[in-house]
Design a protein around this motif. Structure first.
Motif, PDB file in Angstrom:
ATOM      1  N   PRO A  15       0.873  -1.256   0.104  1.00  0.00           N
ATOM      2  CA  PRO A  15      -0.077  -0.010   0.087  1.00  0.00           C
ATOM      3  C   PRO A  15       0.683   1.217   0.175  1.00  0.00           C
ATOM      4  O   PRO A  15       0.238   2.303  -0.301  1.00  0.00           O
ATOM      5  CB  PRO A  15      -0.739  -0.108   1.119  1.00  0.00           C
ATOM      6  N   GLY A  76     -10.065  -8.587  -0.329  1.00  0.00           N
ATOM      7  CA  GLY A  76      -9.466  -7.404   0.437  1.00  0.00           C
ATOM      8  C   GLY A  76      -9.193  -7.588   1.941  1.00  0.00           C
ATOM      9  O   GLY A  76      -8.086  -6.942   2.435  1.00  0.00           O
ATOM     10  N   GLU A  80      -5.358  -7.287   3.707  1.00  0.00           N
ATOM     11  CA  GLU A  80      -5.086  -6.332   4.780  1.00  0.00           C
ATOM     12  C   GLU A  80      -4.427  -7.170   6.078  1.00  0.00           C
ATOM     13  O   GLU A  80      -3.501  -6.817   6.491  1.00  0.00           O
ATOM     14  CB  GLU A  80      -6.342  -5.871   5.038  1.00  0.00           C
ATOM     15  N   CYS A  84      -1.056  -6.033   2.603  1.00  0.00           N
ATOM     16  CA  CYS A  84      -1.186  -5.862   1.520  1.00  0.00           C
ATOM     17  C   CYS A  84      -2.280  -5.328   1.074  1.00  0.00           C
ATOM     18  O   CYS A  84      -3.589  -5.389   1.702  1.00  0.00           O
ATOM     19  CB  CYS A  84      -0.337  -6.669   0.322  1.00  0.00           C
ATOM     20  N   ARG A  85      -2.600  -4.797  -0.303  1.00  0.00           N
ATOM     21  CA  ARG A  85      -4.005  -4.755  -0.755  1.00  0.00           C
ATOM     22  C   ARG A  85      -4.395  -5.499  -2.218  1.00  0.00           C
ATOM     23  O   ARG A  85      -3.407  -5.692  -2.998  1.00  0.00           O
ATOM     24  CB  ARG A  85      -4.241  -3.059  -1.079  1.00  0.00           C
ATOM     25  N   THR A 358      -6.664   0.692  -5.232  1.00  0.00           N
ATOM     26  CA  THR A 358      -6.770  -0.262  -4.345  1.00  0.00           C
ATOM     27  C   THR A 358      -8.262   0.032  -3.578  1.00  0.00           C
ATOM     28  O   THR A 358      -8.933  -1.068  -3.295  1.00  0.00           O
ATOM     29  CB  THR A 358      -5.761  -0.210  -3.250  1.00  0.00           C
TER      30      THR A 358
END
Length: 364
Positions: A15, A76, A80, A84-85, A358
């Motif tokens: 991100p 998603g 997280e 990460c995304r 994202t």
């Protein structure tokens, strides 16, 4: 009613840096999703910074949208948890110097041996729509009718302007990247199932491709399902845009079936013209002119109106007219996802672009 299913491919990104991260196995395991589809709803992809989802077979667009939102949110949340995304960008805007590892799958590893640089750069993500057809003979006839509209779908779906941190000047760089494979781009015009099978056998006999999965045409018969698979579209930032394309593809197939039943002749668009139309669509998206299926250069908005006119009876029959039409109008007003990526980057630099690709992926 023609049933449909949708597959989407996403990136896993850091991100802060917007760089791909090879955490696919961990993210997939953390989703907790069950095997609703034959291969499971969340699947591996060629590189370990990518994941793929597949909806169950759906009968209406609300079903498609509900499943895509559910899958995007589950992925998603799982991403997280691992720092990460997920990002619905059709290429990775930035890359690390070292290639992303290939998923440990025999077929993928063989592809790396066969075309190492193409695999190393294959951080590309598409959206594939499966639409049911009665049989393969009919499916081939449908392919030869819908192929003339594929460049329009490429232009509408364009969502990949950035590569290696630079604006490529293309609306769909993914289309260019995919065009480097041996068998790619718009499919040929087939006169029959025998013609289709004979030409594929000739390709296989050369040894240049080793399985039908390497037929990377933008539309093809599915080997596993009684469907045609339209795979020309970039993955979409928004789930509702993906729903729009699912409705358009179903209507294209329904219209082709109606034309076939009525005995209308197959459209005779020369393959070299279709290739040029596809190149032009990938280059410009909806920002200028498109070439319509009759080979005439027209304003992009006029060509989209032609598409809707062509599909209206099928959209009406499926009850999809209002939803698809309103989403097409929004597309014309806001521009393609590639246009939105460029605006986000111009206004907010790397953070703005990262937030768009994202944040939009999991937005309701």
């Amino acid at each position: 009613m023609i049933t449909i299913g949708v597959e989407e491919e996403y990136l896993l990104l850091d991100p802060e840096t917007c760089l791909p991260v090879p955490l696919a196995d961990q993210v997939r395991a953390a989703t907790g999703l069950g095997p609703i589809t034959e291969d499971g709803e969340v699947q591996s992809e060629l590189l370990q910074a990518q994941v793929e989802v597949a909806t169950p077979v759906c009968t209406d667009l609300d079903e498609v949208g509900g499943h895509l939102l559910r899958l995007r949110h589950a992925l998603g949340t799982a991403a997280e948890k691992h720092g990460c995304r997920i990002a619905a960008s059709a290429v990775a805007p930035f890359r690390t110097e070292a290639p992303v590892p290939v998923t440990r799958n025999a077929r993928y590893l063989a592809l790396r041996t066969h075309a190492p640089q193409l695999v190393a750069e294959h951080l590309v993500n598409g959206m594939h729509v499966h639409a049911a057809v009665p049989d393969k003979e009919t499916g081939v006839a449908v392919l030869s009718r819908v192929r003339i509209w594929l460049p329009v779908l490429v232009a509408m779906s364009a969502n990949s302007p950035f590569w290696d941190g630079k604006d490529t000047g293309w609306a769909s760089w993914r289309t260019v990247m995919f065009g480097r494979w041996a068998v790619s781009g718009p499919p040929p015009r087939f006169t029959s199932l025998a013609d289709h099978d004979s030409r594929i056998k000739s390709l296989m006999d050369t040894g240049i491709i080793t399985d039908t999965g390497q037929l990377y045409w933008q539309a093809r018969l599915s080997e596993r399902y009684p469907t045609i698979e339209v795979r020309c579209a970039d993955v979409q930032l928004r789930a509702d845009a993906a729903v729009m394309f699912a409705g358009i593809v179903r209507a294209l197939v329904a219209t082709a079936l109606r034309e076939q039943k009525a005995g209308l002749p197959l459209p005779d668009c020369p393959h070299e013209l279709l290739q040029a139309m596809n190149w032009h669509a990938a280059r410009h998206g909806l920002s200028g002119r498109l070439v319509d299926p009759d080979g005439r250069s027209r304003r992009a908005g006029d060509v989209l109106c032609m598409l809707l006119d062509h599909l209206t009876p099928a959209l009406d029959e499926a009850g999809d007219t209002r939803e698809v039409t309103s989403l097409v109008h929004r597309l014309l007003q806001e521009g393609t996802p590639a246009d939105r990526q460029r605006r986000a980057h111009a206004e907010g630099g790397l953070p703005g672009l990262t937030q768009l690709i994202t944040g939009e992926t999991v937005a309701t």
